[in-house]
Design a protein around this motif. Structure first.
Motif, PDB file in Angstrom:
ATOM      1  N   ASP A  52     -21.616 -75.557-112.817  1.00 60.54           N
ATOM      2  CA  ASP A  52     -20.337 -74.952-112.398  1.00 60.54           C
ATOM      3  C   ASP A  52     -19.864 -75.441-111.035  1.00 60.54           C
ATOM      4  O   ASP A  52     -18.729 -75.188-110.641  1.00 60.54           O
ATOM      5  CB  ASP A  52     -20.463 -73.433-112.358  1.00 60.54           C
ATOM      6  CG  ASP A  52     -20.738 -72.852-113.741  1.00 60.54           C
ATOM      7  OD1 ASP A  52     -20.327 -73.483-114.727  1.00 60.54           O
ATOM      8  OD2 ASP A  52     -21.372 -71.800-113.830  1.00 60.54           O
ATOM      9  N   GLY A  53     -20.724 -76.104-110.280  1.00 57.42           N
ATOM     10  CA  GLY A  53     -20.391 -76.559-108.931  1.00 57.42           C
ATOM     11  C   GLY A  53     -21.506 -76.151-107.977  1.00 57.42           C
ATOM     12  O   GLY A  53     -22.094 -75.074-108.142  1.00 57.42           O
ATOM     13  N   LEU A  54     -21.790 -76.988-106.973  1.00 64.88           N
ATOM     14  CA  LEU A  54     -22.920 -76.739-106.067  1.00 64.88           C
ATOM     15  C   LEU A  54     -22.834 -75.364-105.392  1.00 64.88           C
ATOM     16  O   LEU A  54     -23.821 -74.642-105.330  1.00 64.88           O
ATOM     17  CB  LEU A  54     -23.004 -77.848-105.002  1.00 64.88           C
ATOM     18  CG  LEU A  54     -24.093 -77.669-103.949  1.00 64.88           C
ATOM     19  CD1 LEU A  54     -25.491 -77.674-104.560  1.00 64.88           C
ATOM     20  CD2 LEU A  54     -23.989 -78.753-102.869  1.00 64.88           C
ATOM     21  N   SER A  55     -21.642 -75.004-104.879  1.00 62.69           N
ATOM     22  CA  SER A  55     -21.577 -73.737-104.133  1.00 62.69           C
ATOM     23  C   SER A  55     -21.888 -72.566-105.053  1.00 62.69           C
ATOM     24  O   SER A  55     -22.671 -71.682-104.721  1.00 62.69           O
ATOM     25  CB  SER A  55     -20.210 -73.564-103.456  1.00 62.69           C
ATOM     26  OG  SER A  55     -19.187 -73.493-104.420  1.00 62.69           O
ATOM     27  N   SER A  56     -21.311 -72.562-106.231  1.00 60.86           N
ATOM     28  CA  SER A  56     -21.516 -71.471-107.168  1.00 60.86           C
ATOM     29  C   SER A  56     -22.963 -71.451-107.670  1.00 60.86           C
ATOM     30  O   SER A  56     -23.585 -70.388-107.768  1.00 60.86           O
ATOM     31  CB  SER A  56     -20.507 -71.653-108.299  1.00 60.86           C
ATOM     32  OG  SER A  56     -20.867 -70.942-109.419  1.00 60.86           O
ATOM     33  N   ASP A  57     -23.521 -72.618-107.969  1.00 57.18           N
ATOM     34  CA  ASP A  57     -24.870 -72.651-108.539  1.00 57.18           C
ATOM     35  C   ASP A  57     -25.944 -72.382-107.478  1.00 57.18           C
ATOM     36  O   ASP A  57     -26.892 -71.639-107.737  1.00 57.18           O
ATOM     37  CB  ASP A  57     -25.096 -73.974-109.286  1.00 57.18           C
ATOM     38  CG  ASP A  57     -24.260 -74.027-110.564  1.00 57.18           C
ATOM     39  OD1 ASP A  57     -24.161 -72.991-111.244  1.00 57.18           O
ATOM     40  OD2 ASP A  57     -23.696 -75.091-110.877  1.00 57.18           O
ATOM     41  N   LEU A  58     -25.780 -72.951-106.287  1.00 60.29           N
ATOM     42  CA  LEU A  58     -26.734 -72.639-105.211  1.00 60.29           C
ATOM     43  C   LEU A  58     -26.667 -71.150-104.872  1.00 60.29           C
ATOM     44  O   LEU A  58     -27.677 -70.512-104.568  1.00 60.29           O
ATOM     45  CB  LEU A  58     -26.444 -73.492-103.968  1.00 60.29           C
ATOM     46  CG  LEU A  58     -27.263 -73.153-102.721  1.00 60.29           C
ATOM     47  CD1 LEU A  58     -28.764 -73.288-102.972  1.00 60.29           C
ATOM     48  CD2 LEU A  58     -26.856 -74.067-101.547  1.00 60.29           C
ATOM     49  N   ASN A  59     -25.463 -70.595-104.969  1.00 58.48           N
ATOM     50  CA  ASN A  59     -25.315 -69.155-104.719  1.00 58.48           C
ATOM     51  C   ASN A  59     -26.141 -68.319-105.705  1.00 58.48           C
ATOM     52  O   ASN A  59     -26.651 -67.262-105.349  1.00 58.48           O
ATOM     53  CB  ASN A  59     -23.841 -68.764-104.777  1.00 58.48           C
ATOM     54  CG  ASN A  59     -23.613 -67.342-104.323  1.00 58.48           C
ATOM     55  OD1 ASN A  59     -24.041 -66.957-103.238  1.00 58.48           O
ATOM     56  ND2 ASN A  59     -22.987 -66.532-105.170  1.00 58.48           N
ATOM     57  N   HIS A  60     -26.275 -68.808-106.940  1.00 56.56           N
ATOM     58  CA  HIS A  60     -27.138 -68.100-107.908  1.00 56.56           C
ATOM     59  C   HIS A  60     -28.585 -68.079-107.412  1.00 56.56           C
ATOM     60  O   HIS A  60     -29.266 -67.061-107.510  1.00 56.56           O
ATOM     61  CB  HIS A  60     -27.101 -68.779-109.277  1.00 56.56           C
ATOM     62  CG  HIS A  60     -25.799 -68.608-109.995  1.00 56.56           C
ATOM     63  ND1 HIS A  60     -25.181 -67.395-110.151  1.00 56.56           N
ATOM     64  CD2 HIS A  60     -25.001 -69.506-110.608  1.00 56.56           C
ATOM     65  CE1 HIS A  60     -24.060 -67.556-110.830  1.00 56.56           C
ATOM     66  NE2 HIS A  60     -23.923 -68.832-111.112  1.00 56.56           N
ATOM     67  N   ILE A  61     -29.064 -69.212-106.916  1.00 62.58           N
ATOM     68  CA  ILE A  61     -30.435 -69.259-106.372  1.00 62.58           C
ATOM     69  C   ILE A  61     -30.547 -68.239-105.235  1.00 62.58           C
ATOM     70  O   ILE A  61     -31.493 -67.455-105.174  1.00 62.58           O
ATOM     71  CB  ILE A  61     -30.786 -70.677-105.849  1.00 62.58           C
ATOM     72  CG1 ILE A  61     -30.998 -71.628-107.020  1.00 62.58           C
ATOM     73  CG2 ILE A  61     -32.027 -70.639-104.951  1.00 62.58           C
ATOM     74  CD1 ILE A  61     -31.510 -73.016-106.633  1.00 62.58           C
ATOM     75  N   CYS A  62     -29.547 -68.243-104.345  1.00 65.11           N
ATOM     76  CA  CYS A  62     -29.600 -67.357-103.178  1.00 65.11           C
ATOM     77  C   CYS A  62     -29.600 -65.891-103.603  1.00 65.11           C
ATOM     78  O   CYS A  62     -30.413 -65.100-103.114  1.00 65.11           O
ATOM     79  CB  CYS A  62     -28.429 -67.639-102.248  1.00 65.11           C
ATOM     80  SG  CYS A  62     -28.611 -69.225-101.414  1.00 65.11           S
ATOM     81  N   GLU A  63     -28.697 -65.538-104.522  1.00 68.82           N
ATOM     82  CA  GLU A  63     -28.621 -64.132-104.930  1.00 68.82           C
ATOM     83  C   GLU A  63     -29.890 -63.696-105.642  1.00 68.82           C
ATOM     84  O   GLU A  63     -30.405 -62.616-105.383  1.00 68.82           O
ATOM     85  CB  GLU A  63     -27.383 -63.910-105.803  1.00 68.82           C
ATOM     86  CG  GLU A  63     -26.119 -63.990-104.964  1.00 68.82           C
ATOM     87  CD  GLU A  63     -24.885 -63.440-105.662  1.00 68.82           C
ATOM     88  OE1 GLU A  63     -24.844 -63.492-106.910  1.00 68.82           O
ATOM     89  OE2 GLU A  63     -23.981 -62.967-104.956  1.00 68.82           O
ATOM     90  N   MET A  64     -30.396 -64.540-106.523  1.00 65.92           N
ATOM     91  CA  MET A  64     -31.609 -64.170-107.270  1.00 65.92           C
ATOM     92  C   MET A  64     -32.828 -64.118-106.351  1.00 65.92           C
ATOM     93  O   MET A  64     -33.794 -63.419-106.641  1.00 65.92           O
ATOM     94  CB  MET A  64     -31.873 -65.182-108.396  1.00 65.92           C
ATOM     95  CG  MET A  64     -30.781 -65.258-109.440  1.00 65.92           C
ATOM     96  SD  MET A  64     -30.844 -63.914-110.640  1.00 65.92           S
ATOM     97  CE  MET A  64     -32.232 -64.412-111.631  1.00 65.92           C
ATOM     98  N   SER A  65     -32.792 -64.898-105.273  1.00 67.57           N
ATOM     99  CA  SER A  65     -33.943 -64.945-104.367  1.00 67.57           C
ATOM    100  C   SER A  65     -33.778 -63.981-103.192  1.00 67.57           C
ATOM    101  O   SER A  65     -34.690 -63.858-102.367  1.00 67.57           O
ATOM    102  CB  SER A  65     -34.127 -66.379-103.836  1.00 67.57           C
ATOM    103  OG  SER A  65     -34.277 -67.307-104.889  1.00 67.57           O
ATOM    104  N   GLY A  66     -32.594 -63.364-103.069  1.00 68.67           N
ATOM    105  CA  GLY A  66     -32.342 -62.432-101.965  1.00 68.67           C
ATOM    106  C   GLY A  66     -32.265 -63.121-100.617  1.00 68.67           C
ATOM    107  O   GLY A  66     -32.711 -62.586 -99.600  1.00 68.67           O
ATOM    108  N   VAL A  67     -31.702 -64.342-100.599  1.00 68.43           N
ATOM    109  CA  VAL A  67     -31.613 -65.119 -99.354  1.00 68.43           C
ATOM    110  C   VAL A  67     -30.204 -65.714 -99.221  1.00 68.43           C
ATOM    111  O   VAL A  67     -29.332 -65.449-100.047  1.00 68.43           O
ATOM    112  CB  VAL A  67     -32.646 -66.279 -99.351  1.00 68.43           C
ATOM    113  CG1 VAL A  67     -34.077 -65.736 -99.349  1.00 68.43           C
ATOM    114  CG2 VAL A  67     -32.430 -67.206-100.555  1.00 68.43           C
TER     115      VAL A  67
END
Ligand code: ADP
Ligand code: MG
Length: 317
Positions: free
Chosen positions: A211-226
Protein backbone atom coordinates in the motif's frame (compact mmCIF):
# COMPACT_ATOMS: atom_id res chain seq x y z
CA UNK A 1 -16.97 -25.70 -23.38
CA UNK A 2 -18.75 -26.41 -20.10
CA UNK A 3 -17.47 -25.12 -16.77
CA UNK A 4 -15.77 -28.49 -16.17
CA UNK A 5 -14.17 -28.54 -19.63
CA UNK A 6 -12.80 -25.05 -18.98
CA UNK A 7 -11.31 -26.14 -15.65
CA UNK A 8 -9.73 -29.24 -17.21
CA UNK A 9 -8.46 -27.44 -20.28
CA UNK A 10 -7.10 -24.22 -18.77
CA UNK A 11 -6.32 -25.06 -15.14
CA UNK A 12 -5.99 -28.80 -14.47
CA UNK A 13 -3.69 -29.01 -17.49
CA UNK A 14 -1.10 -26.62 -16.03
CA UNK A 15 1.92 -28.90 -15.81
CA UNK A 16 3.40 -27.74 -12.50
CA UNK A 17 2.98 -30.36 -9.80
CA UNK A 18 4.31 -30.97 -6.32
CA UNK A 19 4.86 -34.32 -4.60
CA UNK A 20 3.16 -33.03 -1.46
CA UNK A 21 -0.23 -32.65 -3.21
CA UNK A 22 -2.06 -35.91 -2.34
CA UNK A 23 -5.37 -34.84 -3.92
CA UNK A 24 -5.39 -31.90 -6.33
CA UNK A 25 -7.88 -30.36 -8.76
CA UNK A 26 -11.01 -32.39 -9.49
CA UNK A 27 -12.25 -33.58 -6.13
CA UNK A 28 -14.42 -31.84 -3.55
CA UNK A 29 -11.34 -30.53 -1.78
CA UNK A 30 -7.59 -30.76 -2.03
CA UNK A 31 -5.46 -32.75 0.40
CA UNK A 32 -1.86 -31.75 1.13
CA UNK A 33 1.07 -33.12 3.13
CA UNK A 34 2.87 -30.65 5.34
CA UNK A 35 6.57 -31.25 6.00
CA UNK A 36 7.18 -32.50 9.57
CA UNK A 37 8.05 -29.69 11.98
CA UNK A 38 6.44 -27.06 9.76
CA UNK A 39 3.46 -24.76 10.11
CA UNK A 40 1.00 -23.73 7.42
CA UNK A 41 1.00 -20.03 6.42
CA UNK A 42 -2.09 -18.88 4.50
CA UNK A 43 -2.94 -15.66 2.67
CA UNK A 44 -5.72 -14.48 0.34
CA UNK A 45 -5.78 -11.52 -2.03
CA UNK A 46 -8.51 -10.43 -4.41
CA UNK A 47 -7.89 -8.45 -7.57
CA UNK A 48 -10.87 -6.57 -8.98
CA UNK A 49 -11.05 -5.33 -12.57
CA UNK A 50 -10.81 -1.55 -12.71
CA UNK A 51 -9.40 -1.33 -9.22
CA UNK A 52 -6.29 -3.55 -9.25
CA UNK A 53 -5.95 -4.13 -12.97
CA UNK A 54 -7.46 -2.99 -16.23
CA UNK A 55 -9.44 -5.36 -18.41
CA UNK A 56 -7.35 -4.10 -21.34
CA UNK A 57 -4.23 -5.71 -19.85
CA UNK A 58 -2.94 -8.97 -21.24
CA UNK A 59 -4.53 -11.78 -19.20
CA UNK A 60 -1.02 -13.23 -18.81
CA UNK A 61 -0.04 -10.16 -16.78
CA UNK A 62 -3.22 -10.22 -14.70
CA UNK A 63 -2.64 -13.84 -13.69
CA UNK A 64 1.07 -13.41 -13.11
CA UNK A 65 0.62 -10.34 -10.96
CA UNK A 66 -2.18 -11.91 -8.91
CA UNK A 67 0.11 -14.79 -7.99
CA UNK A 68 3.06 -12.50 -7.19
CA UNK A 69 0.97 -10.29 -4.90
CA UNK A 70 0.06 -13.36 -2.86
CA UNK A 71 3.62 -14.70 -2.83
CA UNK A 72 4.72 -11.35 -1.45
CA UNK A 73 2.55 -11.83 1.66
CA UNK A 74 4.04 -15.28 2.21
CA UNK A 75 7.54 -13.81 1.68
CA UNK A 76 6.85 -11.12 4.30
CA UNK A 77 6.19 -13.89 6.84
CA UNK A 78 9.56 -15.44 5.85
CA UNK A 79 7.70 -18.54 4.64
CA UNK A 80 8.00 -20.64 1.50
CA UNK A 81 5.04 -20.53 -0.93
CA UNK A 82 3.67 -23.90 -2.09
CA UNK A 83 -0.01 -24.40 -2.95
CA UNK A 84 -2.51 -22.13 -4.56
CA UNK A 85 -6.25 -22.08 -5.11
CA UNK A 86 -7.99 -19.75 -7.50
CA UNK A 87 -11.52 -18.35 -7.46
CA UNK A 88 -12.20 -16.76 -10.80
CA UNK A 89 -15.25 -14.69 -11.74
CA UNK A 90 -15.56 -13.85 -15.43
CA UNK A 91 -18.24 -12.10 -17.49
CA UNK A 92 -17.85 -14.78 -20.19
CA UNK A 93 -15.68 -17.77 -21.06
CA UNK A 94 -13.35 -16.10 -23.57
CA UNK A 95 -11.04 -18.95 -24.53
CA UNK A 96 -8.25 -16.76 -25.91
CA UNK A 97 -8.30 -14.78 -22.67
CA UNK A 98 -8.30 -17.95 -20.54
CA UNK A 99 -5.40 -19.30 -22.56
CA UNK A 100 -3.24 -16.24 -21.82
CA UNK A 101 -4.39 -16.27 -18.21
CA UNK A 102 -3.38 -19.89 -17.84
CA UNK A 103 0.03 -19.15 -19.41
CA UNK A 104 0.59 -16.34 -16.88
CA UNK A 105 -0.24 -18.71 -14.03
CA UNK A 106 2.08 -21.30 -15.44
CA UNK A 107 4.98 -18.83 -15.68
CA UNK A 108 4.48 -17.81 -12.05
CA UNK A 109 4.18 -21.42 -10.88
CA UNK A 110 7.38 -22.53 -12.56
CA UNK A 111 9.31 -19.58 -11.13
CA UNK A 112 8.32 -20.42 -7.54
CA UNK A 113 7.59 -24.18 -7.68
CA UNK A 114 3.89 -23.76 -6.92
CA UNK A 115 1.03 -26.12 -7.61
CA UNK A 116 -2.58 -25.16 -8.33
CA UNK A 117 -4.71 -27.32 -6.01
CA UNK A 118 -8.24 -26.14 -6.76
CA UNK A 119 -10.56 -23.23 -7.11
CA UNK A 120 -13.91 -22.06 -8.31
CA UNK A 121 -15.35 -20.50 -11.46
CA UNK A 122 -18.35 -18.20 -11.53
CA UNK A 123 -19.92 -15.72 -13.92
CA UNK A 124 -19.97 -12.01 -13.03
CA UNK A 125 -17.80 -8.87 -13.14
CA UNK A 126 -14.15 -9.89 -13.55
CA UNK A 127 -12.56 -10.65 -10.17
CA UNK A 128 -9.89 -13.08 -9.13
CA UNK A 129 -9.15 -14.32 -5.67
CA UNK A 130 -6.09 -16.38 -4.90
CA UNK A 131 -5.43 -18.22 -1.69
CA UNK A 132 -1.82 -19.18 -1.31
CA UNK A 133 -0.56 -21.66 1.25
CA UNK A 134 3.04 -21.78 2.32
CA UNK A 135 5.13 -23.50 4.95
CA UNK A 136 7.59 -22.41 7.57
CA UNK A 137 9.58 -24.30 10.23
CA UNK A 138 7.64 -24.16 13.48
CA UNK A 139 7.91 -20.82 15.30
CA UNK A 140 10.04 -19.13 12.62
CA UNK A 141 7.45 -16.82 11.04
CA UNK A 142 8.21 -13.11 11.14
CA UNK A 143 5.29 -10.88 12.05
CA UNK A 144 4.35 -7.23 11.98
CA UNK A 145 4.72 -7.13 15.72
CA UNK A 146 8.12 -7.46 17.34
CA UNK A 147 9.93 -4.24 16.40
CA UNK A 148 11.70 -2.65 19.39
CA UNK A 149 12.99 0.89 19.95
CA UNK A 150 16.55 1.07 18.65
CA UNK A 151 15.97 -1.51 15.89
CA UNK A 152 17.20 -0.48 12.46
CA UNK A 153 14.68 -0.29 9.61
CA UNK A 154 15.59 -1.67 6.19
CA UNK A 155 13.86 -1.97 2.83
CA UNK A 156 14.81 -4.51 0.17
CA UNK A 157 14.73 -2.33 -2.93
CA UNK A 158 13.94 0.96 -4.67
CA UNK A 159 10.39 2.25 -4.25
CA UNK A 160 7.89 4.22 -6.26
CA UNK A 161 8.29 2.56 -9.67
CA UNK A 162 4.90 0.85 -9.69
CA UNK A 163 3.12 4.00 -8.46
CA UNK A 164 4.85 5.99 -11.21
CA UNK A 165 3.55 3.45 -13.73
CA UNK A 166 0.02 3.97 -12.41
CA UNK A 167 0.45 7.76 -12.61
CA UNK A 168 1.39 7.36 -16.29
CA UNK A 169 -1.37 4.88 -17.22
CA UNK A 170 -3.43 7.35 -19.22
CA UNK A 171 -0.58 9.60 -20.37
CA UNK A 172 0.40 9.32 -24.04
CA UNK A 173 3.47 11.55 -24.25
CA UNK A 174 5.87 9.56 -22.06
CA UNK A 175 9.13 8.16 -23.39
CA UNK A 176 8.28 4.62 -24.60
CA UNK A 177 11.24 2.94 -22.94
CA UNK A 178 10.45 4.64 -19.63
CA UNK A 179 6.84 3.52 -19.90
CA UNK A 180 7.93 -0.06 -20.59
CA UNK A 181 10.35 -0.07 -17.64
CA UNK A 182 7.69 1.27 -15.28
CA UNK A 183 4.89 -1.01 -16.54
CA UNK A 184 7.25 -3.91 -15.93
CA UNK A 185 7.50 -2.83 -12.27
CA UNK A 186 3.71 -2.73 -12.05
CA UNK A 187 2.91 -5.92 -13.97
CA UNK A 188 5.80 -8.16 -13.02
CA UNK A 189 6.59 -7.56 -9.35
CA UNK A 190 9.24 -9.93 -8.01
CA UNK A 191 8.32 -10.82 -4.42
CA UNK A 192 11.29 -11.12 -2.09
CA UNK A 193 11.22 -14.81 -1.31
CA UNK A 194 15.03 -14.58 -1.46
CA UNK A 195 14.90 -12.82 1.95
CA UNK A 196 13.40 -15.87 3.68
CA UNK A 197 16.50 -17.06 5.58
CA UNK A 198 17.72 -13.56 6.47
CA UNK A 199 14.30 -12.60 7.86
CA UNK A 200 13.97 -15.83 9.87
CA UNK A 201 17.41 -15.31 11.39
CA UNK A 202 17.56 -11.56 11.97
CA UNK A 203 14.27 -9.68 11.51
CA UNK A 204 12.27 -8.56 14.55
CA UNK A 205 9.29 -7.58 12.33
CA UNK A 206 8.52 -7.46 8.62
CA UNK A 207 5.84 -6.43 6.11
CA UNK A 208 5.57 -6.30 2.34
CA UNK A 209 5.08 -2.89 0.81
CA UNK A 210 1.78 -3.22 -1.01
CA UNK A 211 0.00 0.00 0.00
CA UNK A 212 3.01 2.33 0.36
CA UNK A 213 5.99 2.55 2.74
CA UNK A 214 4.40 5.03 5.17
CA UNK A 215 1.18 3.05 5.49
CA UNK A 216 2.90 -0.35 5.68
CA UNK A 217 5.67 0.68 8.08
CA UNK A 218 2.92 2.22 10.19
CA UNK A 219 1.37 -1.26 10.48
CA UNK A 220 4.65 -2.57 11.94
CA UNK A 221 4.74 0.38 14.35
CA UNK A 222 1.14 0.01 15.50
CA UNK A 223 1.37 -3.76 15.92
CA UNK A 224 4.67 -3.40 17.79
CA UNK A 225 3.53 -0.43 19.93
CA UNK A 226 6.39 1.78 18.71
CA UNK A 227 7.11 4.63 16.26
CA UNK A 228 9.79 5.23 13.67
CA UNK A 229 12.06 7.92 12.33
CA UNK A 230 13.17 7.66 8.70
CA UNK A 231 16.23 9.26 7.17
CA UNK A 232 14.33 10.56 4.16
CA UNK A 233 17.35 10.87 1.87
CA UNK A 234 18.23 7.22 2.48
CA UNK A 235 14.95 5.88 1.09
CA UNK A 236 15.92 4.15 -2.16
CA UNK A 237 13.89 5.49 -5.08
CA UNK A 238 13.34 4.12 -8.54
CA UNK A 239 15.53 6.31 -10.80
CA UNK A 240 12.54 7.26 -12.97
CA UNK A 241 10.65 8.42 -9.87
CA UNK A 242 13.54 10.78 -9.17
CA UNK A 243 13.45 11.95 -12.74
CA UNK A 244 9.69 12.53 -13.01
CA UNK A 245 8.79 13.55 -9.47
CA UNK A 246 11.91 15.61 -8.71
CA UNK A 247 11.40 17.45 -5.38
CA UNK A 248 8.28 15.39 -4.69
CA UNK A 249 10.03 12.03 -5.26
CA UNK A 250 10.41 11.01 -1.61
CA UNK A 251 6.85 11.95 -0.68
CA UNK A 252 5.65 10.13 -3.80
CA UNK A 253 7.55 6.94 -2.89
CA UNK A 254 6.37 7.07 0.74
CA UNK A 255 2.76 6.69 -0.31
CA UNK A 256 3.21 4.73 -3.55
CA UNK A 257 2.07 1.13 -3.36
CA UNK A 258 2.42 -2.02 -5.46
CA UNK A 259 6.22 -2.38 -5.34
CA UNK A 260 6.16 -5.56 -3.21
CA UNK A 261 9.54 -4.94 -1.66
CA UNK A 262 9.84 -5.79 2.04
CA UNK A 263 10.33 -3.45 4.99
CA UNK A 264 11.79 -5.02 8.12
CA UNK A 265 13.44 -4.21 11.40
CA UNK A 266 16.57 -5.73 12.89
CA UNK A 267 18.05 -5.37 16.38
CA UNK A 268 21.12 -3.12 16.37
CA UNK A 269 23.16 -5.90 18.01
CA UNK A 270 22.46 -8.18 15.00
CA UNK A 271 22.84 -5.59 12.29
CA UNK A 272 26.44 -6.37 11.33
CA UNK A 273 25.82 -10.10 11.27
CA UNK A 274 22.80 -9.48 9.04
CA UNK A 275 24.80 -7.26 6.69
CA UNK A 276 27.41 -10.02 6.36
CA UNK A 277 24.69 -12.57 5.63
CA UNK A 278 23.19 -10.23 3.00
CA UNK A 279 26.61 -9.79 1.43
CA UNK A 280 27.14 -13.57 1.31
CA UNK A 281 23.71 -14.00 -0.27
CA UNK A 282 24.42 -11.27 -2.83
CA UNK A 283 21.40 -9.23 -1.69
CA UNK A 284 21.37 -5.45 -1.21
CA UNK A 285 19.08 -3.90 1.41
CA UNK A 286 18.82 -0.24 2.34
CA UNK A 287 18.99 1.22 5.86
CA UNK A 288 16.24 3.84 6.02
CA UNK A 289 15.74 4.64 9.69
CA UNK A 290 15.25 3.53 13.23
CA UNK A 291 12.42 2.32 15.45
CA UNK A 292 11.69 4.71 18.33
CA UNK A 293 9.61 4.46 21.50
CA UNK A 294 7.67 7.59 20.53
CA UNK A 295 4.60 6.56 18.48
CA UNK A 296 4.01 7.86 14.95
CA UNK A 297 6.19 8.22 11.87
CA UNK A 298 8.77 10.96 11.52
CA UNK A 299 11.14 11.86 8.72
CA UNK A 300 14.51 13.53 9.04
CA UNK A 301 15.95 15.57 6.18
CA UNK A 302 19.70 15.69 5.54
CA UNK A 303 19.82 19.12 7.23
CA UNK A 304 18.65 17.42 10.43
CA UNK A 305 15.12 18.83 10.44
CA UNK A 306 12.53 16.31 11.65
CA UNK A 307 8.83 16.44 10.76
CA UNK A 308 5.95 14.01 11.01
CA UNK A 309 5.13 11.83 7.99
CA UNK A 310 1.48 11.60 6.89
CA UNK A 311 0.25 8.01 6.83
CA UNK A 312 -1.38 7.74 3.45
CA UNK A 313 -1.26 4.70 1.28
CA UNK A 314 -3.88 3.07 -0.86
CA UNK A 315 -7.14 2.31 0.94
CA UNK A 316 -10.28 0.72 -0.48
CA UNK A 317 -12.59 2.10 2.21
P1 ADP B 1 -17.68 -27.98 -6.04
O1 ADP B 1 -18.97 -27.75 -6.72
O2 ADP B 1 -17.57 -29.27 -5.28
O3 ADP B 1 -17.19 -26.79 -5.28
P2 ADP B 1 -16.46 -27.25 -8.49
O4 ADP B 1 -17.37 -27.76 -9.55
O5 ADP B 1 -16.53 -25.83 -8.13
O6 ADP B 1 -16.61 -28.20 -7.23
O7 ADP B 1 -14.98 -27.58 -8.94
C1 ADP B 1 -14.59 -28.86 -9.40
C2 ADP B 1 -13.12 -29.06 -9.17
O8 ADP B 1 -12.39 -28.14 -9.96
C3 ADP B 1 -12.69 -28.80 -7.73
O9 ADP B 1 -11.65 -29.69 -7.40
C4 ADP B 1 -12.17 -27.39 -7.76
O10 ADP B 1 -11.18 -27.19 -6.77
C5 ADP B 1 -11.59 -27.31 -9.17
N1 ADP B 1 -11.64 -25.94 -9.73
C6 ADP B 1 -12.73 -25.18 -9.96
N2 ADP B 1 -12.41 -24.01 -10.51
C7 ADP B 1 -11.06 -24.00 -10.62
C8 ADP B 1 -10.11 -23.07 -11.09
N3 ADP B 1 -10.46 -21.86 -11.56
N4 ADP B 1 -8.81 -23.43 -11.03
C9 ADP B 1 -8.44 -24.61 -10.53
N5 ADP B 1 -9.28 -25.54 -10.10
C10 ADP B 1 -10.58 -25.26 -10.12
MG1 MG C 1 -17.22 -24.87 -6.35
Amino acid sequence: MTEFDLIDYFFKSIPHRRDDVCIGIGDDAACLSIKPGHQLVVTTDTLVAGSHFLTTWDAFDIAYKAVMVNISDIAAMAAEPAWLSLALTLPDADEAWLNRFSQGLSAAFSQYHLALIGGDMTRGPMTLTITLHGMIPEGKSVQRQGAQPGDKIYVTGPLGGAAQAVAFLDKQDIDKSHQTTLMNKLLRPQPRVDMQMILRTYATAAIDISDGLSSDLNHICEMSGVGACLKLDNIPLHPLVNQYQQDNAIAFALKGGDDYELCFSVAKANENRMLNALYDAGITCYLIGEIEAQKGLRGQKSCGQVSSIPIDGYRHF
